[in-house]
Design a protein around this motif. Structure first.
Motif, PDB file in Angstrom:
ATOM      1  N   GLY A 104     -18.809  20.075  37.004  1.00 34.95           N
ATOM      2  CA  GLY A 104     -17.635  20.630  36.343  1.00 34.95           C
ATOM      3  C   GLY A 104     -16.556  21.028  37.325  1.00 34.95           C
ATOM      4  O   GLY A 104     -15.382  21.095  36.981  1.00 34.95           O
ATOM      5  N   LYS A 105     -16.935  21.308  38.565  1.00 38.50           N
ATOM      6  CA  LYS A 105     -15.968  21.688  39.592  1.00 38.50           C
ATOM      7  C   LYS A 105     -16.452  21.213  40.949  1.00 38.50           C
ATOM      8  O   LYS A 105     -17.602  20.797  41.092  1.00 38.50           O
ATOM      9  N   GLY A 106     -15.565  21.294  41.931  1.00 37.06           N
ATOM     10  CA  GLY A 106     -15.927  20.864  43.266  1.00 37.06           C
ATOM     11  C   GLY A 106     -16.703  21.918  44.027  1.00 37.06           C
ATOM     12  O   GLY A 106     -16.783  23.087  43.622  1.00 37.06           O
ATOM     13  N   GLY A 107     -17.292  21.510  45.136  1.00 30.86           N
ATOM     14  CA  GLY A 107     -17.965  22.462  46.015  1.00 30.86           C
ATOM     15  C   GLY A 107     -19.387  22.811  45.667  1.00 30.86           C
ATOM     16  O   GLY A 107     -19.944  23.746  46.244  1.00 30.86           O
ATOM     17  N   VAL A 108     -19.993  22.086  44.723  1.00 33.32           N
ATOM     18  CA  VAL A 108     -21.364  22.415  44.331  1.00 33.32           C
ATOM     19  C   VAL A 108     -22.390  21.487  44.987  1.00 33.32           C
ATOM     20  O   VAL A 108     -23.587  21.643  44.770  1.00 33.32           O
ATOM     21  N   GLY A 109     -21.918  20.516  45.773  1.00 28.56           N
ATOM     22  CA  GLY A 109     -22.853  19.636  46.469  1.00 28.56           C
ATOM     23  C   GLY A 109     -23.247  18.408  45.681  1.00 28.56           C
ATOM     24  O   GLY A 109     -24.341  17.872  45.860  1.00 28.56           O
ATOM     25  N   LYS A 110     -22.338  17.930  44.848  1.00 25.84           N
ATOM     26  CA  LYS A 110     -22.630  16.758  44.014  1.00 25.84           C
ATOM     27  C   LYS A 110     -22.933  15.516  44.846  1.00 25.84           C
ATOM     28  O   LYS A 110     -23.856  14.760  44.531  1.00 25.84           O
ATOM     29  N   SER A 111     -22.175  15.313  45.921  1.00 29.32           N
ATOM     30  CA  SER A 111     -22.368  14.111  46.733  1.00 29.32           C
ATOM     31  C   SER A 111     -23.695  14.131  47.479  1.00 29.32           C
ATOM     32  O   SER A 111     -24.358  13.097  47.620  1.00 29.32           O
ATOM     33  N   ASP A 145     -19.274   5.015  45.019  1.00 31.07           N
ATOM     34  CA  ASP A 145     -18.585   6.274  45.312  1.00 31.07           C
ATOM     35  C   ASP A 145     -17.262   6.294  44.564  1.00 31.07           C
ATOM     36  O   ASP A 145     -16.274   5.711  44.992  1.00 31.07           O
ATOM     37  N   ALA A 146     -17.251   6.981  43.412  1.00 31.47           N
ATOM     38  CA  ALA A 146     -16.046   7.044  42.586  1.00 31.47           C
ATOM     39  C   ALA A 146     -15.145   8.213  42.948  1.00 31.47           C
ATOM     40  O   ALA A 146     -14.096   8.395  42.329  1.00 31.47           O
ATOM     41  N   ASP A 147     -15.539   8.991  43.942  1.00 26.45           N
ATOM     42  CA  ASP A 147     -14.711  10.111  44.390  1.00 26.45           C
ATOM     43  C   ASP A 147     -13.705   9.553  45.403  1.00 26.45           C
ATOM     44  O   ASP A 147     -13.862   9.701  46.618  1.00 26.45           O
ATOM     45  N   ILE A 148     -12.669   8.916  44.899  1.00 28.43           N
ATOM     46  CA  ILE A 148     -11.739   8.151  45.732  1.00 28.43           C
ATOM     47  C   ILE A 148     -10.974   9.036  46.719  1.00 28.43           C
ATOM     48  O   ILE A 148     -10.777   8.663  47.880  1.00 28.43           O
ATOM     49  N   THR A 149     -10.543  10.205  46.283  1.00 24.71           N
ATOM     50  CA  THR A 149      -9.738  11.058  47.165  1.00 24.71           C
ATOM     51  C   THR A 149     -10.581  11.978  48.042  1.00 24.71           C
ATOM     52  O   THR A 149     -10.052  12.609  48.954  1.00 24.71           O
ATOM     53  N   GLY A 150     -11.864  12.055  47.782  1.00 25.13           N
ATOM     54  CA  GLY A 150     -12.733  12.889  48.613  1.00 25.13           C
ATOM     55  C   GLY A 150     -14.067  12.235  48.870  1.00 25.13           C
ATOM     56  O   GLY A 150     -15.121  12.819  48.631  1.00 25.13           O
ATOM     57  N   PHE A 160     -26.335   4.781  41.375  1.00 26.17           N
ATOM     58  CA  PHE A 160     -25.838   6.141  41.177  1.00 26.17           C
ATOM     59  C   PHE A 160     -24.333   6.136  41.419  1.00 26.17           C
ATOM     60  O   PHE A 160     -23.865   5.597  42.425  1.00 26.17           O
ATOM     61  N   ILE A 161     -23.588   6.721  40.500  1.00 26.16           N
ATOM     62  CA  ILE A 161     -22.139   6.817  40.638  1.00 26.16           C
ATOM     63  C   ILE A 161     -21.782   8.258  40.967  1.00 26.16           C
ATOM     64  O   ILE A 161     -22.041   9.170  40.172  1.00 26.16           O
ATOM     65  N   ASP A 162     -21.208   8.466  42.146  1.00 28.13           N
ATOM     66  CA  ASP A 162     -20.790   9.793  42.568  1.00 28.13           C
ATOM     67  C   ASP A 162     -19.390  10.041  42.023  1.00 28.13           C
ATOM     68  O   ASP A 162     -18.400   9.534  42.549  1.00 28.13           O
ATOM     69  N   CYS A 163     -19.305  10.801  40.931  1.00 26.32           N
ATOM     70  CA  CYS A 163     -18.025  11.047  40.279  1.00 26.32           C
ATOM     71  C   CYS A 163     -17.298  12.224  40.930  1.00 26.32           C
ATOM     72  O   CYS A 163     -17.940  13.145  41.439  1.00 26.32           O
ATOM     73  N   PRO A 164     -15.965  12.211  40.911  1.00 26.62           N
ATOM     74  CA  PRO A 164     -15.235  13.388  41.377  1.00 26.62           C
ATOM     75  C   PRO A 164     -15.456  14.536  40.396  1.00 26.62           C
ATOM     76  O   PRO A 164     -15.833  14.312  39.242  1.00 26.62           O
ATOM     77  N   ILE A 190     -22.723   3.314  31.415  1.00 30.87           N
ATOM     78  CA  ILE A 190     -23.570   4.393  31.924  1.00 30.87           C
ATOM     79  C   ILE A 190     -24.788   4.587  31.022  1.00 30.87           C
ATOM     80  O   ILE A 190     -24.663   4.681  29.798  1.00 30.87           O
ATOM     81  N   ASP A 191     -25.965   4.656  31.628  1.00 34.23           N
ATOM     82  CA  ASP A 191     -27.177   4.933  30.856  1.00 34.23           C
ATOM     83  C   ASP A 191     -27.362   6.426  30.625  1.00 34.23           C
ATOM     84  O   ASP A 191     -27.884   6.849  29.591  1.00 34.23           O
ATOM     85  N   GLY A 192     -26.957   7.224  31.602  1.00 33.81           N
ATOM     86  CA  GLY A 192     -27.107   8.667  31.472  1.00 33.81           C
ATOM     87  C   GLY A 192     -26.441   9.367  32.637  1.00 33.81           C
ATOM     88  O   GLY A 192     -26.021   8.731  33.603  1.00 33.81           O
ATOM     89  N   ILE A 193     -26.332  10.691  32.540  1.00 34.13           N
ATOM     90  CA  ILE A 193     -25.706  11.454  33.616  1.00 34.13           C
ATOM     91  C   ILE A 193     -26.613  12.594  34.058  1.00 34.13           C
ATOM     92  O   ILE A 193     -27.476  13.060  33.312  1.00 34.13           O
ATOM     93  N   VAL A 194     -26.408  12.998  35.299  1.00 34.31           N
ATOM     94  CA  VAL A 194     -27.052  14.195  35.849  1.00 34.31           C
ATOM     95  C   VAL A 194     -25.930  15.170  36.198  1.00 34.31           C
ATOM     96  O   VAL A 194     -24.956  14.790  36.855  1.00 34.31           O
ATOM     97  N   ILE A 195     -26.054  16.407  35.759  1.00 33.28           N
ATOM     98  CA  ILE A 195     -25.034  17.418  36.010  1.00 33.28           C
ATOM     99  C   ILE A 195     -25.502  18.341  37.123  1.00 33.28           C
ATOM    100  O   ILE A 195     -26.615  18.865  37.076  1.00 33.28           O
TER     101      ILE A 195
END
Length: 282
Positions: free
Chosen positions: A43-50, A71-76, A150-154, A170-175
């Motif tokens: 939901g927000k940045g800085g949580v260690g998604k990547s 890696d879909a986080d194009i700007t980061g 795995f798609i790393d979303c921004p 997409i088959d499913g997501i992990v939050i």
């Protein structure tokens, strides 16, 4: 959707909701073969998604599956750094398509940082251009025999996550979350977006859950009490893992050695994803 639906919208004359959603999907490269696609969101940045994306990929590869990361986080973009891939190298291809570089352990990766001459050069693009790049990573890249992508979303619920959800099957997501109450509130936004898009949530992963004292082994809750159980119960999602703040893991990422990690933080999460995807309908 009628009971006689064949799930092949190209030969169907009905105007149902499924056909409308499928019409937005972009076709993968003709030479690609990707069996399962899991988006990792927050939901927000800085949580260690990547780092969670990277760890899940490593865990799945160790289970014997062929793995790819988009890696879909194009700007980061930070995925190449974690795997020790340098900017401007590794991506091959011609007019037929792009071939992603492969890491030491055999994980295929496509990221905008692999296409830049300098990894510190900012990508100053507007939303539609960024969304177009994400689509091209799916349509123009030759993903060869990938069992799990795995798609790393921004972070957030804006243009790029929406593009991923609408354009890629997409088959499913992990939050991914962290213990702070503010983050817990924002996680609900990601969960609600998943429900709106009718995409299954495979589970929640809480990062930076605690720090373990090296002397006594006590778990110290740096960010206070966790709220992940409340969200898990509210939405009926599985809590896949709680990852501690681990200096050794952070050091491996900084050196590009994530594939050398030695922990069991996401072992159960990887197995849960396998079980979930093996049970999906063909």
């Amino acid at each position: 959707m009628s009971e006689s639906c064949t799930h092949n919208c190209s030969t169907c004359s009905s105007n149902c909701s499924s056909k409308e959603k499928n019409s937005l999907k972009e076709q993968p490269h003709a030479l690609s073969n990707v069996k399962n696609i899991i988006a990792v969101v927050s939901g927000k940045g800085g949580v260690g998604k990547s780092i969670v994306t990277s760890m899940l990929a490593v865990n799945m590869q160790r289970l014997g599956y062929k793995v790819g990361i988009l890696d879909a986080d194009i700007t980061g973009p930070s995925i190449p750094k974690a795997f020790g891939l340098k900017a401007g190298t590794g991506v091959e291809g011609d007019n037929n398509g792009m071939i992603p570089p492969t890491t030491t352990s055999g994980i295929d990766i496509m990221s905008v940082n692999l296409l830049l001459e300098d990894e510190t050069r900012p990508v100053v693009w507007r939303g539609p251009v960024i969304a177009g790049a994400v689509k091209q990573f799916w349509t123009d890249t030759i993903w060869n025999d990938i069992d799990y992508m795995f798609i790393d979303c921004p972070p957030g619920t804006g243009d790029v996550p929406l593009t991923v959800f609408q354009s890629i099957p997409i088959d499913g997501i992990v939050i991914v979350s962290s213990p702070q109450e503010l983050v817990a509130m924002i996680v609900e936004k990601a969960a609600n977006m998943a429900e709106m898009m009718e995409i299954p949530v495979y589970g929640l992963i809480e990062n930076m859950s605690y720090v373990k004292c090296p002397d006594c082994g006590k778990e110290i809750k740096v960010f206070g009490d966790s709220h992940i159980d409340e969200i898990s119960e509210k939405f009926g999602y599985d809590l896949l893992a709680r990852i501690p703040m681990d200096p050794k893991l952070a050091a491996l990422v900084d050196k590009g050695w994530i594939e050398m990690m030695n922990n069991d933080y996401l072992d159960a999460a990887a197995e849960a994803i396998v079980n979930r995807t093996q049970g999906k309908k063909n």
